[in-house]
Scaffold this motif. Sequence first.
Motif: not given
Length: 450
Positions: A181-191, A218-225
Motif C-alpha cells: 500500500e505504501l509503495r502504491a502511494a509513491g513513498v520513497d522508502a519505508i520507516k 523483505d517485501e520492501a527490498h523486493g519492491a526496491g524500497l
Amino acid sequence: MKSAMTSAACCVSLLLAIGPVQAQENHVTAVTGATLIDGTARPHIEDAVILIDGARISQVGPGDAVVVPPGATVIDARGRYVIPGLADMHNHLQSGSMRAQQNLRLGLSRLLAVGVTTVFNPSIGLEDFATLKAAAADEAAPVARFFGTGPIVTVEGDVLGQLVGAPTPRTASEARSVVRELRAAGVDAIKVQRDDASWSIRGRFPLMRPEVLSALVDEAHGAGLKVFAHAPMLAQAKEALRAGVDGLMHGIIDAPVDQEFIDLMTRNRASYVSTMALYHDVANVAAWARRQAPNWDRAALQPPRLYESFTTPAGIERFESIFTNSDGARRGLPVQRSNLKRVFDADIPVVLGTDSGFFGILIGVSTQIELELLVEAGLSPADALRTATVNAARMIGREADFGTIEPGKLADLVILEADPATDIRDVTRVVRTLKGGVAYEPVDPARPLQ
Ligand SMILES: [Zn+2]
C-alpha cells in the motif's frame, strides 16, 4: 547583470518574499568569483565559475578556465563561499510548536531561506505526503525537494504514530500488504519503529514481533524500497539491522556502540542519521530553546511565542510531562556524541537529520545547529557538510542528481558570506539559496519585508 538581478529580487520579494529571484527556463546563469566547496573530496576552488543551464550545472572550474557565455545572468559572488544545498534527512516540516494543523508546505518553503534544498520526512500522513509531493513536483516551485516515507510502520500503542495514521501490522502477511500500500502511494522508502521509548519516557512501548519486522524488510527490498528504522537504543537497533534495515533514523543514545553494531551497519551499508538536536531537546528543552534563539532571530523564522513555550516553568513542565525521562536523555548526551564519532571513524555514512518539528525543534535553524553539533562531536566542518550533502543524497540513492556541485547535477547550492570550512556557524550567513538554478533570498515568507 548584477543590478538586473538585484532589482528583480526587490520586486519579487515585495510580492512573495521567497519568490524566485530569476526563473527563466533554459537560460544560462553563472555564479562567479566565489570560493567553491563542492562537496567532493577535491580541494576548494578559488575564484570559481559555476555555469547553470536551466536546472542543472553545466560547467564548474576556476575563473580562468570557464567562459561565461554572452547573455548569461551573472550572480557576482566575489569574496563569498559556495557549498552544495543542504539536506535535512529527518525533518517533519513543522515549526516545533505543539500546535496541531500546521502548514507543512510553508515549512518546505521556509527551508530555502536557511540553505536547505532537500528534506526527507520519515513519518507523515499519506494525505500530507501526496500534497507535498505535488507542491514540490515543479522544479521551479519555491520549496525544498521533498522525499519521505509516508507514515511510520509501527505497533499499537505508539501515540506519535497514531497522529499520522500509522499502520500497525500484527502478522507477516499484514506487514507485506502495508508495504504494497505504501509503495502504491509513491513513498520513497519505508520507516519502521523499533523503540520501546524508554530512553525518553518512563514506561515502555511494545515492540513489533521479529517475523513481522523481517517480512516488512523483505517485501520492501523486493519492491526496491529501502527501510529505515527508528531505533535510538543499541539492542533494538541491532535487531533492526539483523532484519536487514538500510539505515537508522537516529543516533544511538543509550549505550556505547560496539563492534557487532559497527559490523552490522557495515554489512547492511546502512546510513546513520545523527538527530543530535533531538537528544539535546529531550535532555533539556529550555537550554535547547535558548541555543536556537540567536539563529531564529537571524533568520526571523519563528514567532517569539514559541521561545516562551519552551523556556517558562509551565512550558518546561508540560514538555516533561510527556517526555518523562529527560534525565535518561541527559545522561545519554555524551554517549550519543562519542557514538557519532566512532561510527564516523568506522567509515559508516553519517547523515544529517534533526527531527525538526518534534516539540521544541525548530524548522530550519535546527539544521544549522545540527552541523555545529556534528563539529562538536569531532567531525571537521567539511566532513559535517558532507553529512548534509553527498551522504544525504546517497542515503536515498539520488547522488546522480544532487549532493555535490559538479556538471550534470541539479543546481542546488548556497552562497554564504563567510567560510563554513573555517567556522561551521557561517552556514547561517546565507546570501542566496539556489534550487534547480533558481535563486531565493534568505528571508522567511511569513516575515514582511521592510
Ligand atoms: Zn522523527
